[in-house]
Scaffold this motif. Structure first.
Motif, mmCIF file in Angstrom:
data_model
loop_
_atom_site.group_PDB
_atom_site.id
_atom_site.type_symbol
_atom_site.label_atom_id
_atom_site.label_comp_id
_atom_site.label_asym_id
_atom_site.label_seq_id
_atom_site.Cartn_x
_atom_site.Cartn_y
_atom_site.Cartn_z
ATOM 1 N N MET A 1 0.822 -1.177 0.000
ATOM 2 C CA MET A 1 0.000 0.000 0.000
ATOM 3 C C MET A 1 0.872 1.249 0.000
ATOM 4 S SD MET A 1 -3.133 1.048 -0.182
ATOM 5 C CE MET A 1 -3.884 -0.543 -0.145
ATOM 6 N N GLN A 2 1.991 1.169 0.670
ATOM 7 C CA GLN A 2 2.880 2.333 0.719
ATOM 8 C C GLN A 2 3.392 2.696 -0.669
ATOM 9 O OE1 GLN A 2 3.211 4.273 3.473
ATOM 10 N NE2 GLN A 2 4.159 5.667 2.017
ATOM 11 N N ASP A 3 3.635 1.692 -1.511
ATOM 12 C CA ASP A 3 4.071 1.975 -2.879
ATOM 13 C C ASP A 3 3.020 2.777 -3.635
ATOM 14 O OD1 ASP A 3 6.470 0.641 -2.542
ATOM 15 O OD2 ASP A 3 5.790 -1.201 -3.518
ATOM 16 N N LEU A 4 1.753 2.428 -3.461
ATOM 17 C CA LEU A 4 0.669 3.143 -4.121
ATOM 18 C C LEU A 4 0.589 4.576 -3.607
ATOM 19 C CD1 LEU A 4 -1.709 3.193 -6.055
ATOM 20 C CD2 LEU A 4 -3.109 2.149 -4.263
ATOM 21 N N ILE A 5 0.721 4.755 -2.323
ATOM 22 C CA ILE A 5 0.700 6.102 -1.732
ATOM 23 C C ILE A 5 1.854 6.925 -2.285
ATOM 24 C CG2 ILE A 5 0.982 7.397 0.417
ATOM 25 C CD1 ILE A 5 -0.506 4.979 1.775
ATOM 26 N N THR A 6 3.026 6.326 -2.380
ATOM 27 C CA THR A 6 4.194 7.019 -2.921
ATOM 28 C C THR A 6 3.965 7.425 -4.366
ATOM 29 O OG1 THR A 6 5.649 5.832 -1.406
ATOM 30 C CG2 THR A 6 6.671 6.801 -3.364
ATOM 31 N N LYS A 7 3.377 6.548 -5.158
ATOM 32 C CA LYS A 7 3.096 6.863 -6.566
ATOM 33 C C LYS A 7 2.084 7.994 -6.686
ATOM 34 C CE LYS A 7 4.255 2.343 -8.416
ATOM 35 N NZ LYS A 7 3.791 1.127 -9.081
ATOM 36 N N ILE A 8 1.050 7.956 -5.865
ATOM 37 C CA ILE A 8 0.048 9.028 -5.886
ATOM 38 C C ILE A 8 0.700 10.348 -5.503
ATOM 39 C CG2 ILE A 8 -2.039 9.915 -4.767
ATOM 40 C CD1 ILE A 8 -2.927 6.934 -4.520
ATOM 41 N N SER A 9 1.510 10.315 -4.481
ATOM 42 C CA SER A 9 2.196 11.510 -4.018
ATOM 43 C C SER A 9 3.098 12.088 -5.109
ATOM 44 C CB SER A 9 3.017 11.184 -2.765
ATOM 45 O OG SER A 9 3.691 12.328 -2.300
ATOM 46 N N ALA A 10 3.853 11.240 -5.758
ATOM 47 C CA ALA A 10 4.762 11.685 -6.813
ATOM 48 C C ALA A 10 3.992 12.241 -8.016
ATOM 49 C CB ALA A 10 5.662 10.539 -7.250
ATOM 50 N N ALA A 11 2.897 11.595 -8.364
ATOM 51 C CA ALA A 11 2.132 12.010 -9.546
ATOM 52 C C ALA A 11 1.347 13.293 -9.317
ATOM 53 C CB ALA A 11 1.187 10.889 -9.974
ATOM 54 N N THR A 12 0.957 13.537 -8.074
ATOM 55 C CA THR A 12 0.091 14.686 -7.794
ATOM 56 C C THR A 12 0.801 15.845 -7.110
ATOM 57 O OG1 THR A 12 -0.564 13.823 -5.634
ATOM 58 C CG2 THR A 12 -1.923 13.185 -7.546
ATOM 59 N N GLY A 13 1.953 15.567 -6.516
ATOM 60 C CA GLY A 13 2.636 16.597 -5.752
ATOM 61 C C GLY A 13 2.106 16.738 -4.333
ATOM 62 N N LEU A 14 1.164 15.870 -3.942
ATOM 63 C CA LEU A 14 0.651 15.889 -2.579
ATOM 64 C C LEU A 14 1.669 15.288 -1.624
ATOM 65 C CD1 LEU A 14 -2.975 14.538 -3.180
ATOM 66 C CD2 LEU A 14 -2.349 16.881 -2.591
ATOM 67 N N SER A 15 1.602 15.696 -0.366
ATOM 68 C CA SER A 15 2.430 15.034 0.637
ATOM 69 C C SER A 15 1.943 13.595 0.763
ATOM 70 C CB SER A 15 2.292 15.742 1.989
ATOM 71 O OG SER A 15 0.986 15.557 2.522
ATOM 72 N N ALA A 16 2.776 12.732 1.309
ATOM 73 C CA ALA A 16 2.393 11.337 1.500
ATOM 74 C C ALA A 16 1.167 11.235 2.402
ATOM 75 C CB ALA A 16 3.562 10.541 2.079
ATOM 76 N N GLU A 17 1.090 12.097 3.410
ATOM 77 C CA GLU A 17 -0.042 12.068 4.323
ATOM 78 C C GLU A 17 -1.346 12.420 3.600
ATOM 79 O OE1 GLU A 17 2.807 13.846 4.932
ATOM 80 O OE2 GLU A 17 3.688 12.420 6.354
ATOM 81 N N LYS A 18 -1.297 13.436 2.759
ATOM 82 C CA LYS A 18 -2.505 13.828 2.020
ATOM 83 C C LYS A 18 -2.860 12.795 0.962
ATOM 84 C CE LYS A 18 -2.442 18.665 2.946
ATOM 85 N NZ LYS A 18 -2.982 19.943 2.520
ATOM 86 N N ALA A 19 -1.863 12.187 0.349
ATOM 87 C CA ALA A 19 -2.121 11.135 -0.631
ATOM 88 C C ALA A 19 -2.788 9.940 0.050
ATOM 89 C CB ALA A 19 -0.829 10.717 -1.323
ATOM 90 N N GLU A 20 -2.311 9.574 1.242
ATOM 91 C CA GLU A 20 -2.915 8.469 1.981
ATOM 92 C C GLU A 20 -4.353 8.806 2.361
ATOM 93 O OE1 GLU A 20 -2.541 6.503 6.362
ATOM 94 O OE2 GLU A 20 -0.648 6.742 5.260
ATOM 95 N N HIS A 21 -4.580 10.027 2.793
ATOM 96 C CA HIS A 21 -5.921 10.462 3.171
ATOM 97 C C HIS A 21 -6.868 10.384 1.968
ATOM 98 C CE1 HIS A 21 -8.838 12.662 5.599
ATOM 99 N NE2 HIS A 21 -9.086 13.389 4.521
ATOM 100 N N ALA A 22 -6.425 10.888 0.837
ATOM 101 C CA ALA A 22 -7.244 10.853 -0.379
ATOM 102 C C ALA A 22 -7.524 9.415 -0.804
ATOM 103 C CB ALA A 22 -6.546 11.613 -1.503
ATOM 104 N N LEU A 23 -6.524 8.567 -0.732
ATOM 105 C CA LEU A 23 -6.698 7.165 -1.081
ATOM 106 C C LEU A 23 -7.718 6.502 -0.166
ATOM 107 C CD1 LEU A 23 -5.902 4.719 -2.785
ATOM 108 C CD2 LEU A 23 -3.986 4.351 -1.199
ATOM 109 N N GLY A 24 -7.664 6.807 1.119
ATOM 110 C CA GLY A 24 -8.628 6.252 2.063
ATOM 111 C C GLY A 24 -10.052 6.648 1.725
#
Length: 65
Positions: free
Chosen positions: A1-24
């Motif tokens: 799951m962390q890999d997906l969060i990292t990819k979302i963060s990299a693609a969107t420019g969001l922090s990892a915390e915000k990417a995890e929140h959005a994914l949730g």
């Protein structure tokens, strides 16, 4: 799951915390609105999905992020 969060963060420019929140929030939408058989299959392939939904999956209003 962390890999997906990292990819979302990299693609969107969001922090990892915000990417995890959005994914949730997105996973919660899938879990509550999707075909439960298909949702169960998807979540079985995404270890940690239930944990992220539990942590961030509400309406987002009461959880930081």
């Amino acid at each position: 799951m962390q890999d997906l969060i990292t990819k979302i963060s990299a693609a969107t420019g969001l922090s990892a915390e915000k990417a995890e929140h959005a994914l949730g929030i997105m996973l919660n939408l899938v879990k509550t609105q999707g075909d439960q058989t298909k949702v169960a299959e998807l979540f079985s392939k995404l270890p940690g999905a239930d944990d992220i939904v539990a942590k961030h999956g509400g309406d987002g209003a009461s959880r930081g992020g």
